[in-house]
Scaffold this motif. Structure first.
Motif, short mmCIF file in Angstrom:
data_model
loop_
_atom_site.label_atom_id
_atom_site.label_comp_id
_atom_site.label_asym_id
_atom_site.label_seq_id
_atom_site.Cartn_x
_atom_site.Cartn_y
_atom_site.Cartn_z
N ARG A 131 -0.88 95.16 15.82
CA ARG A 131 -1.51 95.88 16.92
C ARG A 131 -1.95 97.26 16.44
NH1 ARG A 131 2.53 94.63 22.08
NH2 ARG A 131 2.48 92.35 21.90
N VAL A 132 -3.15 97.62 16.82
CA VAL A 132 -3.70 98.89 16.35
C VAL A 132 -2.93 100.07 16.93
CG1 VAL A 132 -5.40 98.94 18.21
CG2 VAL A 132 -5.84 100.20 16.11
N THR A 133 -2.35 99.92 18.12
CA THR A 133 -1.60 101.02 18.72
C THR A 133 -0.34 101.34 17.92
OG1 THR A 133 -0.56 99.40 20.20
CG2 THR A 133 -2.46 100.60 21.05
N ILE A 134 0.30 100.32 17.37
CA ILE A 134 1.50 100.55 16.56
C ILE A 134 1.12 101.27 15.27
CG2 ILE A 134 3.38 99.43 15.31
CD1 ILE A 134 3.71 99.32 18.31
N ARG A 135 0.05 100.84 14.65
CA ARG A 135 -0.38 101.50 13.41
C ARG A 135 -0.83 102.93 13.68
NH1 ARG A 135 -3.23 96.63 12.97
NH2 ARG A 135 -5.24 97.72 12.96
N GLN A 140 13.36 97.11 12.47
CA GLN A 140 12.17 97.96 12.46
C GLN A 140 11.12 97.45 11.48
OE1 GLN A 140 13.95 101.70 11.56
NE2 GLN A 140 14.91 101.90 13.57
N GLN A 141 11.56 96.94 10.33
CA GLN A 141 10.59 96.48 9.34
C GLN A 141 10.02 95.12 9.71
OE1 GLN A 141 11.88 96.65 5.28
NE2 GLN A 141 10.26 95.30 4.52
N GLU A 142 10.87 94.17 10.04
CA GLU A 142 10.41 92.80 10.24
C GLU A 142 9.83 92.56 11.63
OE1 GLU A 142 10.22 90.47 7.91
OE2 GLU A 142 10.89 92.01 6.50
N VAL A 143 10.41 93.18 12.65
CA VAL A 143 9.95 92.94 14.02
C VAL A 143 8.83 93.90 14.39
CG1 VAL A 143 10.62 92.86 16.44
CG2 VAL A 143 12.20 92.03 14.69
N ILE A 144 9.10 95.20 14.27
CA ILE A 144 8.10 96.18 14.70
C ILE A 144 6.97 96.29 13.68
CG2 ILE A 144 7.72 98.58 15.35
CD1 ILE A 144 10.61 98.74 16.22
N GLY A 145 7.33 96.47 12.40
CA GLY A 145 6.30 96.68 11.39
C GLY A 145 5.51 95.43 11.05
N ARG A 146 6.21 94.36 10.67
CA ARG A 146 5.52 93.16 10.20
C ARG A 146 4.88 92.37 11.34
NH1 ARG A 146 6.07 90.75 5.22
NH2 ARG A 146 7.90 92.05 4.82
N ARG A 147 5.57 92.26 12.47
CA ARG A 147 5.04 91.46 13.58
C ARG A 147 4.13 92.30 14.49
NH1 ARG A 147 7.38 88.82 10.43
NH2 ARG A 147 8.73 87.00 10.75
N LEU A 148 4.70 93.37 15.04
CA LEU A 148 3.92 94.19 15.96
C LEU A 148 2.93 95.11 15.24
CD1 LEU A 148 6.70 95.21 18.51
CD2 LEU A 148 5.11 93.29 18.62
N GLY A 149 3.05 95.21 13.91
CA GLY A 149 2.12 96.05 13.16
C GLY A 149 0.69 95.56 13.18
N LEU A 198 -9.04 104.38 12.94
CA LEU A 198 -10.03 105.45 13.01
C LEU A 198 -10.82 105.39 14.31
CD1 LEU A 198 -11.43 105.47 9.35
CD2 LEU A 198 -9.92 107.15 10.41
N ALA A 199 -11.20 104.18 14.72
CA ALA A 199 -11.94 104.04 15.98
C ALA A 199 -11.07 104.44 17.16
CB ALA A 199 -12.43 102.60 16.14
N LEU A 200 -9.80 104.04 17.14
CA LEU A 200 -8.89 104.40 18.23
C LEU A 200 -8.66 105.91 18.26
CD1 LEU A 200 -7.00 103.54 20.51
CD2 LEU A 200 -5.19 103.22 18.81
N GLU A 201 -8.52 106.53 17.11
CA GLU A 201 -8.34 107.98 17.06
C GLU A 201 -9.56 108.70 17.58
OE1 GLU A 201 -7.42 108.61 12.99
OE2 GLU A 201 -5.28 108.16 13.21
N SER A 202 -10.76 108.16 17.31
CA SER A 202 -11.98 108.76 17.86
C SER A 202 -11.98 108.69 19.38
CB SER A 202 -13.20 108.05 17.28
OG SER A 202 -14.39 108.57 17.83
#
Length: 347
Positions: free
Chosen positions: A22-26, A11-20, A154-158
């Motif tokens: 992407r704005v959708t993941i954040r 979860q930390q290295e693959v999803i968070g560090r790599r896929l993080g 913030l832009a995506l949430e808008s």
């Protein structure tokens, strides 16, 4: 325990560090929320603190472990801070073993005791996690407020808020153009769902199966479909399946309607910004009109002064004519008093 630590690493290295990246993941981690910003403040503090351990052990894997990857924190340090999670895993594992042995004599009491211990450990770490977040949010509010926001999120949430407004408009039964067929579909899906939920209360629709039962023994006898009991069981399954299909179709139709409403909603939502942009231009136009009006007043005053023969004459002291002099240059104009001429020079 090994599975827990492997999950933390992935979860930390693959999803968070790599896929993080992407704005959708954040955005899914709600990285701009007060809750996550407080957790971010605690996790980025130096050293191995009690607050860090409570967040790493008591917080959910998503978004806690993913957040550590987005923040580019050390995976080794996060694993060290997560070591106390063993104290939570052991009671939960023991609980599963006791449930598997619950059909044997004497294990029922042990199972209840272990259930209390496992529940107490889970409750304690959850309360500690919430207390750490609340304490950080209240005691370090200024420091948390100074943390930068993610502009892309913030832009995506808008955009998502605009989408939600369009969705609410499209799903309003009272709006003009809402078709009767859509109401029939949604009502039918609701009735099927209610039927599927309440039918097992009156008729036995499924066999009772526990984790201690053998797969090859009764009631399954090696076939998982044997858990369904007669026509009533399949009726419940069909009700849920048909209701899900109708809801899926209705939701897809609503997405299309929201896409049509979304451009109009964006224009309406941007109206205040357009008004703010129009204010400077409106103010400039008013200033220009004011200047033109002032110029006209000056021109009228000048024209009036020319009529009286005093406009355009620089203000200067009027020399006194010598006694007995007949020089008309120093003499006041006929019909204009000295007082009036002086005032005309000041215009």
């Amino acid at each position: 325990c090994a599975l827990k630590f492997v999950a933390i690493i992935i979860q930390q290295e693959v999803i968070g560090r790599r896929l993080g990246e992407r704005v959708t993941i954040r955005a899914a981690c709600q990285i701009n929320s007060t809750f996550i910003r407080a957790a971010r403040f605690v996790l980025t503090q130096p050293g191995c603190t009690f607050g860090k351990m409570m967040i790493l052990c008591g917080g959910p894997d998503w978004p806690t472990s993913v957040l550590t990857g987005i923040l580019r924190l050390s995976c080794v340090k996060m694993l060290i801070g997560s070591l106390p999670v063993v104290l939570i895993i052991i009671p939960s594992t023991a609980l599963g073993a006791c449930l598997a042995m619950s059909n044997r004599q004497g294990w029922e009491i042990v199972s209840k005791l272990v259930t209390l211990v496992a529940g107490g450990s889970q409750l304690g770490v959850s309360v500690g996690f919430a207390a750490v977040i609340e304490r950080a949010a209240s005691m370090h509010a200024n420091a948390i407020a100074s943390l930068p926001y993610d502009d892309e999120v913030l832009a995506l949430e808008s955009q998502q808020r605009s989408r939600e407004r369009a969705w609410r408009t499209a799903s309003d039964w009272n709006r003009d153009g809402y078709p009767r067929s859509a109401r029939v579909v949604l009502t039918t899906a609701a009735l099927l769902g209610v039927t599927g939920c309440h039918l097992p209360l009156f008729v036995r629709c499924f066999e009772r199966v526990t984790v201690a039962d053998s797969f090859t023994g009764p009631p399954l006898h090696g076939n998982p479909l044997n858990v369904v009991r007669g026509v009533q069981g399949w009726t419940v399954i069909c009700c849920f399946a048909l209701a899900s299909a109708l809801l899926y179709g209705h939701r897809k139709w609503l997405n299309e309607q929201a896409s049509l409403i979304l451009p109009i909603d964006d224009v309406a939502g941007n109206a205040p910004e357009m008004q703010e942009q129009a204010l400077p231009a409106q103010g400039a136009a008013e200033e220009d009109a004011k200047d033109v009006a002032e110029e006209r007043v000056v021109e009228e005053d000048v024209a009036e002064g020319l009529v009286h023969g005093v406009a355009g004459i620089p203000e200067r002291p009027m020399p006194t004519a010598a006694a007995g002099s007949s020089n008309s240059y120093y003499a006041p104009n006929p019909g204009v008093s000295t007082h009036t001429a002086a005032e005309g020079g000041r215009l």
